[in-house]
Design an enzyme around this catalytic site. Structure first.
Site, mmCIF file in Angstrom:
data_model
loop_
_atom_site.group_PDB
_atom_site.id
_atom_site.type_symbol
_atom_site.label_atom_id
_atom_site.label_comp_id
_atom_site.label_asym_id
_atom_site.label_seq_id
_atom_site.Cartn_x
_atom_site.Cartn_y
_atom_site.Cartn_z
ATOM 1 C CD GLU A 1 -6.064 -4.144 13.955
ATOM 2 O OE1 GLU A 1 -5.401 -5.355 13.825
ATOM 3 O OE2 GLU A 1 -5.621 -3.739 12.988
ATOM 4 N NE ARG B 1 -1.318 -7.545 5.078
ATOM 5 C CZ ARG B 1 -1.905 -6.940 5.909
ATOM 6 N NH1 ARG B 1 -2.436 -7.776 6.955
ATOM 7 N NH2 ARG B 1 -2.194 -5.690 6.060
ATOM 8 N NE ARG C 1 -6.090 -5.097 6.021
ATOM 9 C CZ ARG C 1 -7.056 -4.443 6.077
ATOM 10 N NH1 ARG C 1 -7.997 -4.621 5.003
ATOM 11 N NH2 ARG C 1 -7.244 -3.364 6.647
#
Length: 334
Positions: free
Chosen positions: A91, A150, A83
Site C-alpha cells: 500500500e 472496480r 484493479r
C-alpha cells in the site's frame, strides 16, 4: 459485406466498453466463491506472456492509482478504474499489514520497507503503463467487478502480462483472497521471487519459510534451473496413515522444459526415488512427489513407499541428475 462486418464489430466493441459505466453486480472478488458474471470474457492470460483474444478490450491508461490499480479510458470516451487481477502490491495510500507478506516482520521497519516498495511498484506502473494503450482481459473464475465496483482484469502490454510481471519482479504478492484461474502459476512465481530474494522479498523479509539453498540451482547439464518450492514433511493426522499428505514440490524456474528422466530424489537415510522416463516440468511449472501410492499424472508423482520418508523434525532433500551429479541439496528443519 466487409464494411458491414466491420461496422458490426465496431458496434460490439463500443457496447462492451460502454458496459464499464453500467451498473453491474459487485459480488466481491475478494470472496473465493465468487463466479463470473454473464458476458465476462474467457481468461486469456497465459503467464509469462499472453496473446489477447479478439474479444479483449483495448484501453488507454490515463492515471496510475498505485502499483495494482489504474484508471483507463475506453474507445468511446468512458473512463473506469481497473484493479489488476491476482496481485497485491504494498500500500501507498493506507497502512501496510506485514503479515500479508510472508517473512516481513510486523514492525515499524517492516511497514516502512513495504511502503517504500509500494512506491517502487507505483513508479514501475507509471513508467510502463502511463499514457499507453493496453489490452484488458477477464477471468472466467471471477466477476467482472469487485467489491468496490472496480473492473477486475489482466493488463497486457505488447502481449506480456503486466500482472504476472509484478510478481516475477518481486513488486507484489499473489492475491490469495481470490479464486482466479492462474493461482497456482502466480504462487509458483511468487515462491521463486521469495526464494531468490527478488525485490521486496530480499529487502523486507528477514525470515522466510523458504530459506538458504532455495535459490534456483542450474542443472549440471546446462539445463534450466530446478528448485524445491515446498516441503510438506508433516502430513495431517498420523503420517503413517496419510502418506500422500507427505510430499515435496519441485519447480522449473527456467524458460525451457526440464526433463527429469532418470534423475533421483533422496533423503539423508538414502531412501531414493527415480523419476520415470518422460518426466518433464514445463517452464514455470511444478511437480509434486507424494510419498505414498497413486496414479501418476497432472503434475503429481507417487513414490510408492509404505512408510514416511521425510522426517518432521528436519531432513535433507537431495536431487541428482542422470549422471549422478548433485543438482540440489536442500536442508529443512533442525
Amino acid at each position: 459485406m466487409a464494411s458491414r462486418a466491420a461496422a458490426v464489430a465496431l458496434c460490439c466493441l463500443l457496447v462492451l466498453a460502454g458496459c464499464a459505466d453500467s451498473p453491474v453486480p459487485t459480488d466481491g472478488a475478494d470472496s473465493p466463491s465468487a463466479t463470473a458474471t454473464p458476458g465476462s470474457s474467457t481468461a486469456i492470460d497465459a503467464p509469462p506472456a499472453a496473446t489477447p483474444k479478439p474479444d479483449a478490450v483495448e484501453v488507454e491508461v490515463i492515471d496510475i492509482v498505485d502499483g495494482d490499480t489504474i484508471d483507463v479510458r475506453f474507445p468511446n470516451g468512458s473512463k473506469d478504474t481497473v484493479r489488476l487481477l491476482g496481485v497485491d502490491t504494498p500500500e501507498v495510500h493506507a497502512e501496510n499489514d506485514p503479515t500479508e507478506f510472508p517473512g516481513v516482520p510486523d514492525t515499524d521497519a517492516g511497514r516502512n520497507c513495504l511502503r517504500e516498495w509500494g512506491e517502487r511498484a507505483s513508479q514501475y506502473a507509471e513508467d510502463e503503463l502511463a499514457g499507453e494503450t493496453v489490452t484488458l482481459s477477464f477471468d472466467e473464475n471471477e466477476p467482472r467487478r469487485g467489491y468496490y465496483g472496480r473492473l477486475l482484469a489482466y493488463v497486457h502490454v505488447d502481449g506480456d502480462s503486466f500482472n504476472y510481471g509484478l510478481i516475477t519482479k518481486g513488486l507484489a504478492r499473489r492475491y490469495d483472497s481470490s479464486n482466479f484461474q492462474y493461482r497456482e502459476r502466480y504462487g509458483t512465481a511468487e515462491g521463486i521471487a521469495r526464494g531468490t530474494g527478488t525485490g521486496l522479498w530480499g529487502a523486507c523479509a528477514t525470515e522466510s519459510p523458504r530459506t538458504a539453498t532455495e535459490t534456483p540451482i542450474p542443472a549440471a547439464d546446462g539445463g534450466p534451473p530446478l528448485w524445491v518450492s515446498e516441503i510438506h514433511a508433516d502430513a495431517a493426522g498420523d503420517d503413517r496413515e496419510n502418506l500422500n499428505g507427505e510430499y515435496v514440490t519441485f519447480a522449473n524456474a527456467g524458460e525451457e522444459t526440464l526433463d527429469l528422466s532418470g534423475w533421483t530424489v533422496s533423503d539423508e537415510a538414502d531412501h531414493t526415488y527415480t523419476f520415470p522416463e518422460g518426466t518433464e516440468i514445463p517452464p514455470n511449472g511444478t511437480l509434486t512427489l507424494h510419498t505414498g501410492s497413486g496414479e501418476d499424472g497432472d503434475g503429481h508423482l507417487y513414490w510408492g513407499e509404505g512408510s514416511p520418508v521425510w522426517n518432521n523434525g528436519g531432513d535433507t532433500v537431495i536431487v541428482r541428475n542422470g549422471s549422478g551429479e548433485t543438482v540440489i541439496e536442500r536442508e529443512y528443519g533442525g
